[in-house]
Structure formats: C-alpha cells, structure tokens
Design an enzyme around this catalytic site. Structure first.
Site, PDB file in Angstrom:
ATOM      1  CG  HIS A  55      -1.843   1.164   1.292  1.00  0.00           C
ATOM      2  ND1 HIS A  55      -2.971   1.261   0.495  1.00  0.00           N
ATOM      3  CD2 HIS A  55      -1.821   2.295   2.031  1.00  0.00           C
ATOM      4  CE1 HIS A  55      -3.597   2.397   0.755  1.00  0.00           C
ATOM      5  NE2 HIS A  55      -2.928   3.047   1.683  1.00  0.00           N
ATOM      6  CE1 TYR A  58       0.686   3.165  -5.437  1.00  0.00           C
ATOM      7  CE2 TYR A  58       1.947   4.197  -3.694  1.00  0.00           C
ATOM      8  CZ  TYR A  58       0.785   4.088  -4.423  1.00  0.00           C
ATOM      9  OH  TYR A  58      -0.286   4.888  -4.111  1.00  0.00           O
ATOM     10  CG  HIS A 104     -10.239   3.889   2.861  1.00  0.00           C
ATOM     11  ND1 HIS A 104     -10.867   4.046   4.070  1.00  0.00           N
ATOM     12  CD2 HIS A 104      -8.913   3.914   3.161  1.00  0.00           C
ATOM     13  CE1 HIS A 104      -9.988   4.182   5.045  1.00  0.00           C
ATOM     14  NE2 HIS A 104      -8.788   4.099   4.513  1.00  0.00           N
ATOM     15  NE  ARG A 125      -5.981  13.332   7.206  1.00  0.00           N
ATOM     16  CZ  ARG A 125      -6.894  12.368   7.311  1.00  0.00           C
ATOM     17  NH1 ARG A 125      -8.164  12.680   7.499  1.00  0.00           N
ATOM     18  NH2 ARG A 125      -6.552  11.104   7.207  1.00  0.00           N
ATOM     19  CG  ASP A 126      -3.664  12.733   0.090  1.00  0.00           C
ATOM     20  OD1 ASP A 126      -2.772  12.803   0.944  1.00  0.00           O
ATOM     21  OD2 ASP A 126      -4.070  11.664  -0.387  1.00  0.00           O
ATOM     22  CG  ASP A 278      -2.267  13.433   4.358  1.00  0.00           C
ATOM     23  OD1 ASP A 278      -1.374  13.397   3.488  1.00  0.00           O
ATOM     24  OD2 ASP A 278      -3.103  12.539   4.522  1.00  0.00           O
ATOM     25  CD  GLU A 322      -3.092   3.235   8.520  1.00  0.00           C
ATOM     26  OE1 GLU A 322      -4.247   3.185   8.041  1.00  0.00           O
ATOM     27  OE2 GLU A 322      -2.134   2.595   8.058  1.00  0.00           O
ATOM     28  N   GLY A 547      -2.006   9.321  -8.250  1.00  0.00           N
ATOM     29  CA  GLY A 547      -3.111   8.385  -8.093  1.00  0.00           C
ATOM     30  C   GLY A 547      -2.809   7.362  -7.034  1.00  0.00           C
TER      31      GLY A 547
END
Length: 749
Positions: A55, A58, A104, A125-126, A278, A322, A547
């Site tokens: 996650h 990558y 998600h 938040r991004d 973030d 998280e 992305g």
C-alpha cells in the site's frame, strides 16, 4: 540522552522478531538488517513493515508505473506531478487546481460506514496538504451483485459514510459512478476523489527543510484505530497481556476535519508553513520519514510529546496509528507561537514533537531512549522493488473468442422493446438517485453540474465564471476482455464526459484496482493496463499527475475484474456556457456524432440480457476521441448545442433515455437506411455522443463537423412524451421513468 534501545538491538542480534506477522518477507527483513547494520528495534521494524507494504511502497507496481513519467506528454498546465500528495494543474487566471483519486476498499468491506467516511477524509487531507481549499469530492464505487444479501450490508453503509462525512465537511459530491458485478462481492471498490483550488503562489510540498525548524503535530489526538498488525509490537518482549483489541478500521470525525481545514488554510495564508504532510496510511511513520527524506536534513522526534487519547499505546503503536484528522507541519521557530495560536483559535490540538536537524538521520525518542535511528530515505523511498512475473493467462484467448456479437438478438420489434426496458431497469443502467440523493451536491453554492450529468462541474471564480469539471470512469468488463484497450477506453470515456459538458480536458489521476500481484495473470492485466493508459495519456496530451494502486482485491483465488478507474480534470472559461445532458426544448434536432459499429463485447446488453462476458471490447480511436472533444467544446462555447451526452454503457438507447428523462421531453428517432435498429440502439462503439441542436444552428453545426471530418448524423427530434423509434416501437416516458427509477430502491428496501 541514552541509546539503550538501539544499543540493545545492536547487542542482541539473535532475538526473534515478528517480521512475518507484520507482512515482511524474510529477504525484506534481512535487507532491513543489512541497511541498519544490526537488527531493527521494535519501532524500526514497525516503520519498515508498514512503509514497505504494498500500500505504501508500491513495490510490485513501481516498475510499471514509471511509464507515466517516461511517456508523459508535454503540458504547460502541469505544475506538480507524480510524487507529491496530489497533482496540481494551472487552470488560468492565476488559479491552480489539485486533484487525486485513492482507494479505501478493504476497510470499507470490514466496516462500511467508517471505511468509506475515512476514505473521504484521507483524500481531502491530501488536497489540504498541497495548500488548496477543498471544493468538491467524487466517489467511484463498485459493489457485488445488486441482489446479494451482503450488498445490502455494504452499500448502504458506504453511501451513508460518504454522505455523512462529506456533507459535514460542507463539500459537494459532484461525480463518480456506481457499478454492480458479482466479481466485487467480497471486495467492493470504494474509491474517493477530491478537488481543491488555490493561487499558484500558495502551493505547498511535503518536505522538512531548515535545521532548527520545528515539527508540529496537529489535529486529533492519536488513538489505537487503524493499527492492524502493528499492535502485536507491544514491546521488545511482545507482552501477550498488552491490550490489543483495537479497531482495525480508522474512525473519522468530519467536524474535527473541518476545523483542521480552516486552521491549515489560515496558517498557509500567513506564510507560517515550510513543509506539510497529512497523516494517512502508516501515520507518523509515513509523515516523519517522508518529510525528512524529502527535505535537506534529518529529523529528531520526541514521541512522548504526541497527544494521545489512549494512554496504553506503545511507541510502536503510536508510530503505526492511522487515527484520522491529523497533519504534520514544519514551522520556523519564530513562527511557532503564531501557528499554535491559530490552532488554539480553531480548537485544534497542536504540539511541537520535534525539529529538523542538520544531519541525515531520523531519530525518534521514547522515555529518554532512542528507539529509531534510520536514514529516512530507506524507510520512505528505498523499499523493495519487485519485477513480478507476468504472463497472458491461458484463458484469455478463449474469452476473446467467445464473441458477444453472435449472441441471440431480439426476434422482432416487441422483443427489442422488451430488451430496452430490461436494460434501463437493470441495476447498472438504472437511476442511482437513491444513492446520490444522500449526498449534498450544492453546498457552497458553486456546483454547476452534478450527478447524473456527464461530469461534475464547479465554479472557482464568481467574477469571471472560470470553472473546472471532473469525470471518473472505468469498465472492468472491458478491461478483463483486453486490459490494454480497457484502460484506454476508461481514459477515453472520462475525457469524452468532460468535453461533453464543454470543458477542455487537462490532466489525469487514476485509481488502479487489481487482484493479487503474486498471480502472473493479474500482473499481466496490470502491466497491460498501465501500458495502455500511459500510451493513451501521451496521445491525448493529458499527463498522469498521481493516483493510487490497490492490489490484493480478491477472495481466495478469484480476483476482481481488473478495474483501472480514470479521473480526467478539465477547465471551462465560462461555466454559463456549460452543456447539460437534458433534452429540454421541443423541436431541437438530435444528432449522433461518430461511427456506430457492431461492437457488443462486454456491453451492458450482453450482461443484462445474456449474462455473458466475452469477445473483444469496442475499438479505441484516440484521434477520433480528440476530434469529438474539440467539436463538443466548440459547440458548447459557441452556443450551437443545448444538450450533449456521451455514449458508453448501454449505448444510444441508454443515453436517449437519460437525456429524455432528465429534461422531461420525448424523442422521435429515425433509424438511418441500411442500419440494424438493434445495433444502433445497443452497440457500445466508442468515440460517440448525441447532441441537441437548435434548428437555427443546424447549418453552422453541420458545417463545423463537415469541415473537421467528424461524422454527424441527424437521427431525430425532441418531441412529445415518449421515445419513439419509428418503425419499431415506442415507450412512454412515464413507463421508462418507473423502469429506470424504481430498481435500486426496490433492491435495497
């Protein structure tokens, strides 16, 4: 300051560590030891395990994703590309727009409401982290079979979570789509996108520079939610008595996020922030390592200073948590007091937890002991890179040979009519107003277009009417038939949807949803889809700005259909010249743009009528897509069309039904000589749209299409209260309305 924990790790190389339970492979664990020159501490092991996860790192997709950089088209609009929290494009008049789509998926299956809600919170938040004010969200969704009992569990929770969080933030939800297919039964896809706007000079990046600058953690207090496997890292001794029943899915608080947005934007306005990040996946582990590795020095963090809402958390759990609604800012010492004052004004908890150093290490302390001493790049950027084996699956040829064009077709006009009603009332083609009605489309007062329009559109300047449009599209059925073509069809449809509303497509974000990368067939699908999307973006002139990749979307051995979701952002100089889908004016002429061929592979008709998936998807002609877009944009700008709707899922008949119902007006359609009515209505050939042309503009419109070489066929007129396919059948709008609008409420009742 003692070095007991790091020293202990150095002196005890043979202590067993739970690297496998944390998702690391043995060679990855050995690589961590090689990097450090010793075994990792528990905190370091936690950080590497999550930051080297699929996650965050990558690791299975990097080798393919680099094509987006290698094949990137030249673009004067691109301001910030891949590698930051979100991409940024220039939309003119000094404005910049940032946008991104992420997934998600797995949390939303486990806990639908919170999984979807925190997906919205994370993507917003991004956008904030880039320096922008969020202005809208979109949500592309995929669920299992509509009538499956578990869909009734997952879908309402997901929709409620999206609506609940986004509505509380005051952000209009303007786009996305909802698709049902049995392949998503155990793996719903909950993708979330967001758009933000700022001035060029307000762009911020995730980097920690300037020795002595302070690192401030602000927002919600840190809890135990979203830790997952890291909760076993209770201590160096892994005490079994340690509390570990913590929620696996993050818990969101949209009201806290709203305060965080306003607090952050005020700090930006006063130029108080040097760098910002973030806290999303991997929490503090990610924020500290990425800020430090992207900056010019190192970082020292005092973990004891992190505000907690659970005093039992271990340092490993604090690093892995998280918990939502948190951000990390790098602030010059002289501006810390003012930054903290702004946080206090907005009732946002803020604490200095560390500072930027002139070294090159990330050092984290707990109770006076150094528990982390690493090169931050090795955590954030130098994870493993896998060239997973991939191969075209043995079943692909047989799948493509099972030609949908040979399926039994309606025997007469009555059967053709019945299949039209069957199509428009099917879950995928039926109205999604039960879902989208739970979202606030018009909060803030700048929404110009929203579902079910071809693309969402937002005004960003009230004085000049400058606006932006966004569309998200993806067709897993097409991509399963041919991953290269399927990815390009997703790009082409999103591009076409933006252009149909009158906006000029500028750039792309994507969310790539696939099965296990350890399956060579899945990796072949992934590699082909990336190649197709990269080639397509190069040809279309739309750079990929960023992305998300979501892998391991499968139940047992059964993977989802490969589902690349593509978001295209466009700009429109004057939103008053936008084009809606509604047929609203009687007497206007209906034109079909583009060529219709016998292309039924992966079509809605083949799925609904025959429960069939096979053959080849529609062919892609990207030059034709660009030409069609130019015509649609010019016609919108110059007032030559009053409505436009792209042709995609369900073909011409689906577009006609949607445009007629949206405007409350019927249509009389004449089947051109020599054309099979069935093919005309149900084919899903790409590069097509229907438009409504005022009679006064017909000559000018035809001249434009003829001069540019775009086929434009007059097929009918807006008229009456039914759709009349002349010589075949007619269906009253009242009957179509019932068929189209009652399906989803009935299924979910």
């Amino acid at each position: 300051m003692t070095l007991d924990t790091v020293k202990h790790a150095t002196e005890t190389p043979d202590i067993d560590q739970p690297w496998a339970e944390l998702g690391l492979k043995q060679d990855e664990y050995e690589r961590v030891r090689e990097i450090l020159g010793r075994r990792p501490t528990g905190a370091e092991l936690a950080m590497y395990s999550v930051m080297w996860s699929e996650h965050c790192s990558y690791k299975s997709s990097k080798v393919h994703l680099k094509q987006f950089g290698e094949k990137a088209p030249q673009s004067d609009a691109l301001l910030v590309g891949i590698g930051e929290n979100a991409g940024v494009v220039d939309v003119g008049q000094g404005y910049a727009v940032t946008f991104k789509v992420e997934s998600h998926n797995h949390p939303s299956y486990v806990e639908p409401y919170q999984g979807a809600a925190t997906g919205v919170g994370g993507i917003v938040r991004d956008i904030i982290a880039m320096g922008a004010r969020p202005i809208a969200v979109v949500d592309p969704l995929r669920f299992g079979a509509a009538d499956h009992p578990d869909t009734k569990r997952v879908l309402p929770g997901v929709v409620s979570g999206i609506g609940g969080y986004g509505n509380c933030l005051g952000l209009p939800n303007i786009g996305g789509e909802t698709v049902f297919d049995a392949c998503y039964q155990g793996n719903p896809l909950v993708n979330a996108g967001a758009i933000g706007v700022m001035r060029h000079e307000d762009i911020h990046l995730a980097k920690a520079s300037g020795s002595g600058n302070k690192v401030i953690l602000y927002g919600a207090r840190t809890g135990g939610d979203g830790i997952g496997g890291a909760s076993i890292l209770a201590s160096e001794t892994f005490d079994e008595a340690k509390p570990s029943k913590r929620p696996a899915v993050q818990v969101g608080d949209p009201f806290q996020e709203k305060l965080l947005i306003e607090c952050t934007l005020e700090a930006f306005a006063e130029k108080l922030v040097v760098g910002i990040q973030d806290l999303g996946a991997a929490g503090l582990s990610c924020a500290t390592s990425e800020l430090a590795s992207n900056g010019s020095g190192g970082m020292r963090v005092e973990l004891d200073d992190v505000p907690l809402r659970d005093s039992t958390l271990s340092p490993e759990e604090i690093l892995m948590s998280e918990s939502q609604e948190r951000m990390c800012a790098v602030v010059e010492p002289s501006k810390v007091e003012r930054f903290l004052a702004i946080c206090e004004k907005w009732d946002v908890t803020a604490t200095v937890i560390g500072e930027v150093t002139d070294g090159d290490r990330l050092e984290i302390f707990w109770h006076g002991e150094m528990i982390v001493d690493v090169d931050p790049r090795t955590v954030a950027h130098d994870g493993p890179v896998y060239e997973r084996p991939y191969a075209r699956p043995a079943w692909q040829d047989a799948l493509q040979a099972d030609d949908a064009n040979k399926l039994a077709r309606p025997a007469d006009a009555d059967e053709l009519r019945a299949q039209v009603l069957q199509l428009v009332s099917s879950p995928n083609q039926a109205s999604k107003s039960w879902i989208t009605g739970q979202y606030d489309h018009f909060v803030q007062g700048n929404t110009v277009l929203a579902q079910p329009e071809d693309s969402g559109m937002i005004r960003i300047d009230e004085d000049t009417n400058l606006g932006v449009a966004i569309a998200t599209d993806g067709n897993g059925r097409f991509t399963k038939l041919d991953p290269y073509t399927g990815a390009q069809l997703a790009l082409a449809e999103a591009y076409r949807n933006v252009a149909a509303t009158g906006a000029k497509p500028l750039a792309v974000s994507d969310c790539l949803n696939f099965g296990s990368p350890e399956d060579p067939a899945v990796m072949w699908q992934f590699a082909e889809a990336i190649r197709g999307l990269a080639d397509g973006c190069l040809e279309m002139g739309t750079p990929v700005t960023g992305g998300n990749v979501s892998l391991y979307n499968q139940t047992g051995e059964a993977a989802i259909h490969p589902t690349p979701v593509v978001a295209v952002l466009g700009v429109i100089d004057d939103i008053s010249r936008r084009t809606p889908i509604a047929f609203a004016d009687e007497g206007h002429l209906i034109y079909l743009l583009g060529d219709t061929k016998e292309e039924l592979g992966g079509s809605a008709w083949s799925q609904v009528v025959h429960d069939h998936l096979g053959g080849l998807p529609p062919a892609v002609d990207l030059d034709r897509e660009k030409l069609l877009a130019e015509i649609l944009i010019s016609a919108s700008r110059d007032g030559m069309v009053d409505a436009a709707h792209d042709l995609s899922d369900g073909g011409l008949i689906q577009a006609l039904v949607e445009s007629c119902l949206r405007g409350g007006k019927g249509a009389r359609i004449v089947v051109p000589d020599g054309v099979d009515p069935f093919v005309l209505l149900f084919s899903e050939s790409a590069g097509r749209a229907i438009v409504a042309v005022p009679r006064s503009e017909e000559l000018r419109f035809n001249d434009m299409c003829g001069a540019r070489g775009l086929p434009a066929t007059r097929i009918g007129v807006i008229d009456g209260t039914e759709i009349d396919i002349q010589g075949q059948f007619s269906i009253p709008l009242s009957e179509l309305k019932v068929a189209h609008e009652e399906t989803i409420p009935a299924i979910l009742a």
